[in-house]
Motif scaffolding. Sequence first.
Motif, PDB file in Angstrom:
ATOM      1  N   SER A 241       1.222  -1.295   0.256  1.00  0.00           N
ATOM      2  CA  SER A 241       0.123   0.215  -0.290  1.00  0.00           C
ATOM      3  C   SER A 241       0.821   1.655   0.024  1.00  0.00           C
ATOM      4  O   SER A 241       1.861   1.478   0.562  1.00  0.00           O
ATOM      5  CB  SER A 241      -1.202  -0.184   1.234  1.00  0.00           C
ATOM      6  N   ILE A 242       0.403   2.185  -0.814  1.00  0.00           N
ATOM      7  CA  ILE A 242       0.805   3.500  -0.439  1.00  0.00           C
ATOM      8  C   ILE A 242      -0.142   4.708   0.128  1.00  0.00           C
ATOM      9  O   ILE A 242      -1.913   4.721  -0.506  1.00  0.00           O
ATOM     10  CB  ILE A 242       1.602   3.934  -1.682  1.00  0.00           C
TER      11      ILE A 242
ATOM     12  N   LYS B 163       4.543  10.356   2.567  1.00  0.00           N
ATOM     13  CA  LYS B 163       3.598   8.853   2.628  1.00  0.00           C
ATOM     14  C   LYS B 163       4.063   7.932   2.999  1.00  0.00           C
ATOM     15  O   LYS B 163       4.871   7.418   3.797  1.00  0.00           O
ATOM     16  CB  LYS B 163       3.177   8.211   1.482  1.00  0.00           C
ATOM     17  N   SER B 164       2.388   7.287   3.867  1.00  0.00           N
ATOM     18  CA  SER B 164       3.043   6.048   3.820  1.00  0.00           C
ATOM     19  C   SER B 164       3.130   4.376   3.204  1.00  0.00           C
ATOM     20  O   SER B 164       2.146   4.443   2.251  1.00  0.00           O
ATOM     21  CB  SER B 164       1.764   5.220   5.369  1.00  0.00           C
ATOM     22  N   ILE B 165       3.837   3.532   4.180  1.00  0.00           N
ATOM     23  CA  ILE B 165       4.198   2.863   2.750  1.00  0.00           C
ATOM     24  C   ILE B 165       3.963   1.252   3.131  1.00  0.00           C
ATOM     25  O   ILE B 165       4.258   1.428   4.896  1.00  0.00           O
ATOM     26  CB  ILE B 165       5.408   3.039   2.181  1.00  0.00           C
TER      27      ILE B 165
END
Lengths: 369, 147
Positions: A164-165, A195-197
Amino acid sequence: MNMTKRYTYALVVMLFGGMLHSIQAQALEFGAISNVKVISTDAPGESSAFAIGALDLFATHKVNENTVAFIEYVFEGDESFVLDLERLWIKRTFSDAFELAGGRFHSSLGYWNRTYHHGAIIQPTVSRPFFLDFEDGDAGILPAHTIGFIANGQLNDNFSYEASIANSSFIDSTIVGVDKVELGIGNASDRSDDKSIGLHVTYDSSSLPMTVGVFIMQNSIVENATTGTTPAFGSLSKGGELVDQIISGIDFRYQHGDFDVLAEYYNLDNDATSVGGKDDSASAYFFQFGYQATEQLKVIYRNEALDFEATDIYFQLLGTQEAEHNVIALRYDIDDANALTLEINSTDFETAGNDDFTITTLDWSFLLF
Amino acid sequence: MLRTISNNKMGVLLFVFCMFGVQAFANAGLSVIANNQLSLESLEIRQVRGIFLAKTNKFPNGVFVKFINQTEGSPVANEFDKKVLRKTVAQLKSYWMKLVYTGRARLPGKLASDAEVKKWVAAAVGRIGYIDSASVDNTVKVLAVIP
């Protein structure tokens, strides 16, 4: 509740209700989940009560042979109701190895968060493991929800993945000590370019009845202070990094006959050096053991714990307490659409000065469609 | 008059035989079918149930399985739901809605006839469906029979 909110809620209910009459010729499936409960507690300042749970309205639509959409609204609250859009996504299947979805989901952290969502009848016990509580309203410590894109697929007979990103998380540090601080995530904007990875890989054994998953997420928690207010950390402006967080862990499922095990372990690396703090580590886990005594009756025991350093700025901001919970539940599935669960949940705080307490709940959950 | 009565008896007998014949045809039972290239010769009914309730996504030999239902309410689907899945239409609905809610399952696909199911199953290894046993031919292999 002001008139605008009343009209909004009425519109949402009418929308879902109207769908019931128009969906038959289309591939739209609609459902609702809710629950009612009786609560007995010795928590300080709390009284025993009758309660209604959240009303969870969801719908899924097969857009075409390879595309599916899903929406989920939840009405929840105590003295007044809040309407939350919990999930909204559209997903296209390109192959068994690659599906791509965009929207708002539950984060790929562990198994529980990705499977049980908000539906009371779906999860085996009344309560979630406490450190998996939702960010909004329940002071959750993990980003249970995410807005972005998720790719997932089956790589071969044994391995599957989710990647996910998504938007980063935020905290308004100006309300620390004044109001309840919640971990937030922007539905339509992001406070930061970071961003959350996330990545979750699952191994499904061919020879043993067990599944093991490992996951990791890099997440930035940034300041959400509005202009003119005083953040907790000097002149850190909106969007400035509070904590650089890496969440990693493992989830494990095993089933043998009438026995099943579900366990998850989380490690949180909270680097707050950018605001003069330390790089601290915290850990959380739960271990759940279930026994299907009869076709309808299941006995469940779960132990949960959260440990962190007192210097961890992340938990200071959220006002979290170290704790251990023990949960015992008896679940009776009346049928596929409603279940009775009796749960005893005891909380033991690690920090002196906090009273331990026990909550006993009799919950009747149901699915409508 | 005797000829009329005789003709009428013949008509009645013919009608009765036809009805039995139709009944026999409708009670041919169900066959669970798979692609001819699948290296598996049989399935137990509980294994079939596990596949069609998405409790497993693999055949016993480890091959990924994709299943197809027939249109809800059709005689073949009704018989399969009752004898193999042991669930009513309403029970299946709530079962699948809960799975869909988790985001981990898609509502199963449906085809409208035995011919469509055979064609779909024959198109790729790993596919499984069910049809009236009277419709079985050499384009598919039978893994289980439900009388």
